[in-house]
Scaffold this motif. Structure first.
Motif, PDB file in Angstrom:
ATOM      1  N   PHE A  95       0.699  -1.233  -0.007  1.00 16.27           N
ATOM      2  CA  PHE A  95       0.053   0.125   0.126  1.00 16.27           C
ATOM      3  C   PHE A  95       1.132   1.210   0.147  1.00 16.27           C
ATOM      4  CE2 PHE A  95      -3.372  -2.669   1.463  1.00 16.27           C
ATOM      5  CZ  PHE A  95      -4.368  -2.341   0.777  1.00 16.27           C
ATOM      6  N   GLU A  96       2.003   0.740   0.172  1.00 19.36           N
ATOM      7  CA  GLU A  96       3.269   2.347   0.320  1.00 19.36           C
ATOM      8  C   GLU A  96       3.941   2.275  -0.959  1.00 19.36           C
ATOM      9  OE1 GLU A  96       4.974   2.437   3.776  1.00 19.36           O
ATOM     10  OE2 GLU A  96       3.519   2.016   5.398  1.00 19.36           O
ATOM     11  N   LEU A  97       3.763   1.722  -1.796  1.00 15.73           N
ATOM     12  CA  LEU A  97       4.127   1.540  -2.766  1.00 15.73           C
ATOM     13  C   LEU A  97       3.580   2.779  -3.719  1.00 15.73           C
ATOM     14  CD1 LEU A  97       4.973  -2.115  -4.295  1.00 15.73           C
ATOM     15  CD2 LEU A  97       6.806  -0.966  -3.421  1.00 15.73           C
ATOM     16  N   PRO A  98       4.448   3.745  -4.834  1.00 13.95           N
ATOM     17  CA  PRO A  98       3.515   4.862  -5.609  1.00 13.95           C
ATOM     18  C   PRO A  98       4.023   4.351  -6.723  1.00 13.95           C
ATOM     19  CG  PRO A  98       7.009   3.539  -5.503  1.00 13.95           C
ATOM     20  CD  PRO A  98       6.183   3.323  -4.760  1.00 13.95           C
ATOM     21  N   MET A  99       2.528   5.077  -6.793  1.00 16.02           N
ATOM     22  CA  MET A  99       1.663   4.472  -7.865  1.00 16.02           C
ATOM     23  C   MET A  99       2.356   4.718  -9.005  1.00 16.02           C
ATOM     24  SD  MET A  99      -0.819   4.077  -6.698  1.00 16.02           S
ATOM     25  CE  MET A  99      -2.043   4.721  -5.255  1.00 16.02           C
ATOM     26  N   TYR A 134      -1.081  -7.104 -20.337  1.00 11.34           N
ATOM     27  CA  TYR A 134      -1.757  -7.660 -19.595  1.00 11.34           C
ATOM     28  C   TYR A 134      -1.176  -6.563 -18.367  1.00 11.34           C
ATOM     29  CZ  TYR A 134      -1.884 -11.890 -22.158  1.00 11.34           C
ATOM     30  OH  TYR A 134      -2.388 -12.518 -22.616  1.00 11.34           O
ATOM     31  N   PHE A 135      -1.926  -5.839 -17.306  1.00  8.03           N
ATOM     32  CA  PHE A 135      -1.745  -4.710 -16.538  1.00  8.03           C
ATOM     33  C   PHE A 135      -1.739  -5.189 -15.648  1.00  8.03           C
ATOM     34  CE2 PHE A 135      -1.233  -1.351 -20.126  1.00  8.03           C
ATOM     35  CZ  PHE A 135       0.701  -1.257 -20.166  1.00  8.03           C
ATOM     36  N   GLN A 136      -1.968  -6.364 -14.872  1.00  5.13           N
ATOM     37  CA  GLN A 136      -2.659  -6.825 -13.676  1.00  5.13           C
ATOM     38  C   GLN A 136      -1.677  -6.734 -12.542  1.00  5.13           C
ATOM     39  OE1 GLN A 136      -2.337  -8.573 -16.461  1.00  5.13           O
ATOM     40  NE2 GLN A 136      -1.218 -10.482 -15.691  1.00  5.13           N
ATOM     41  N   GLU A 137      -2.559  -6.453 -11.343  1.00 13.51           N
ATOM     42  CA  GLU A 137      -0.909  -6.025 -10.507  1.00 13.51           C
ATOM     43  C   GLU A 137       0.287  -5.398 -10.683  1.00 13.51           C
ATOM     44  OE1 GLU A 137      -0.076 -10.678  -9.522  1.00 13.51           O
ATOM     45  OE2 GLU A 137      -2.301 -10.623  -8.352  1.00 13.51           O
ATOM     46  N   LYS A 138       0.018  -4.295 -11.030  1.00 12.90           N
ATOM     47  CA  LYS A 138       1.285  -3.424 -11.331  1.00 12.90           C
ATOM     48  C   LYS A 138       1.330  -2.177 -10.702  1.00 12.90           C
ATOM     49  CE  LYS A 138       3.010  -5.864 -14.710  1.00 12.90           C
ATOM     50  NZ  LYS A 138       2.508  -7.151 -14.534  1.00 12.90           N
ATOM     51  N   ASN A 139       0.034  -1.816  -9.186  1.00  8.84           N
ATOM     52  CA  ASN A 139       0.037  -0.124  -8.963  1.00  8.84           C
ATOM     53  C   ASN A 139      -0.710   0.570  -9.553  1.00  8.84           C
ATOM     54  OD1 ASN A 139      -0.631  -0.458  -6.178  1.00  8.84           O
ATOM     55  ND2 ASN A 139       1.295   0.978  -6.026  1.00  8.84           N
ATOM     56  N   ILE A 140      -1.214   0.345 -10.829  1.00  6.81           N
ATOM     57  CA  ILE A 140      -1.666   1.406 -11.656  1.00  6.81           C
ATOM     58  C   ILE A 140      -2.683   2.434 -11.049  1.00  6.81           C
ATOM     59  CG2 ILE A 140      -2.187   1.583 -14.248  1.00  6.81           C
ATOM     60  CD1 ILE A 140      -0.959  -0.841 -15.031  1.00  6.81           C
ATOM     61  N   SER A 141      -2.552   3.215 -11.255  1.00  3.07           N
ATOM     62  CA  SER A 141      -3.792   3.998 -11.046  1.00  3.07           C
ATOM     63  C   SER A 141      -4.420   5.177 -12.028  1.00  3.07           C
ATOM     64  CB  SER A 141      -3.121   5.217 -10.080  1.00  3.07           C
ATOM     65  OG  SER A 141      -2.714   6.361 -10.813  1.00  3.07           O
TER      66      SER A 141
END
Length: 356
Positions: free
Chosen positions: A21-25, A59-66
């Motif tokens: 949760f603290e990873l940068p977007m 395939y962009f799943q689980e990449k912390n994309i906002s």
């Protein structure tokens, strides 16, 4: 020792949670895009623009994309995986007229928007978001599957359906999943005449009458999931659902055999016949209706089933024969001509007409 191991495992889980949760977007750039294309490779003499136009799956799943962005050159994109990210809104997809599958589960989306150019979209996965109203899908007239289960809906609220959206999806939608969304009525879904699979588990459905009306309209429905609703606790719930549908083959994961369907259908027909016979019997058993101002409750008037003759010689509602076979009114009287036993007004009237 076991306690120390448990504590260590707990610390590791907390650390991973914080890191996640603290990873940068993450922003979508060409560098990331080129890493998420699966097995497709770029030709040696091919420019980047030409290569991006050949891309069909990303395939962009689980990449912390906002934010969905920088995909406008992928004009032939047909399948886009964006689940398990931090996306708050559906945007920047106006280029994707060839997109057929869109996976956006487990994000932070609050509103269905930005899909008006996806005219070829067949399957839309939006489970585990924060969507309350199913709307703005009027242009998605090719949509066959819509999955919006388990939305994070505030306490006291429920999922709603825009009638305009449902009417536009009526000709194409085949599969609908609306489980765990506090839905307490599905009457708006009756316009989805071609629906074949409906998953509506863990909601607030209570009315069998409403289900009967809706399923009577959904004649192509063959798979139904309703477990976890209050209505499931009603007596003979499964049997009643089978009877009120025509093509249902699976309910709550259990197959319906043709033998059981025929048995329940016969049971229903027999029940309907008994109901009609009972209603007819009650109708025929109604007491006689007073005419000419007569009071049937008058103590001086005869009770139901007793004939009161208008002639003085027919006192007490009967004709008294003499020993010589002649009635008190002067007409001959024999037991063979007396007709059936007097039991009600109609039969007495008939007997009097036969005698006179």
């Amino acid at each position: 020792y076991q306690r120390r191991v448990a504590i260590t495992a707990g610390i590791k889980l907390i650390t991973l949670y914080k890191l996640y949760f603290e990873l940068p977007m993450t922003r979508i750039r060409n560098e990331l895009l080129l890493k998420c294309l699966g097995h497709i490779t770029r030709r040696g003499d091919e420019s980047l623009s030409q290569f991006l136009k050949r891309i069909t799956h990303v395939y962009f799943q689980e990449k912390n994309i906002s934010v969905i962005e920088n995909l406008h050159e992928c004009t032939n994109l047909s399948v886009l995986y964006l689940y398990d990210n931090k996306i708050e809104g559906i945007e920047n997809l106006t280029f994707a007229s060839n997109l057929t599958h869109l996976y956006l589960q487990n994000n932070l989306i609050t509103k269905l928007d930005g899909l008006h150019r996806l005219v070829s979209l067949n399957k839309l996965y939006l489970g585990f978001n924060k969507i309350i109203v199913i709307e703005n899908l009027e242009k998605c007239t090719a949509l066959k599957e819509l999955h919006v289960e388990c939305q994070k809906i505030p306490v006291g609220e429920k999922m709603l359906f825009d009638p305009r959206t449902l009417m536009c999806l009526a000709q194409s939608l085949l599969v609908l999943n609306i489980s765990s969304n506090n839905v307490d009525s599905i009457k708006d879904l009756s316009c989805l005449r071609h629906l074949t699979q409906l998953t509506c588990k863990d909601n607030g459905l209570t009315s069998m009458r409403e289900l009967s009306k809706v399923f009577g309209m959904l004649t192509e429905l063959w798979k139904l999931e309703l477990e976890g609703n209050p209505v499931c606790r009603k007596p003979k719930f499964r049997d009643r659902i089978i009877v009120m549908t025509t093509n249902l083959a699976v309910i709550d994961g259990k197959e319906i055999t043709e033998t059981s369907r025929q048995f329940l259908q016969n049971w229903r027909n027999m029940k309907d016949v008994r109901k009609r016979n009972s209603q007819q019997f009650e109708k025929e058993s109604l007491p006689p209706i007073a005419t000419n101002g007569e009071d049937l409750n008058n103590s001086n008037s005869p009770g139901p089933g007793v004939y009161q003759s208008p002639y003085p010689s027919h006192a007490n509602g009967a004709i008294r024969p003499h020993s010589n076979g002649v009635a008190s009114n002067g007409h001959s009287f024999t037991p063979q001509n007396s007709g059936m036993r007097v039991t009600d007004n109609n039969r007495n009237n008939s007997m009097l007409q036969n005698i006179m």
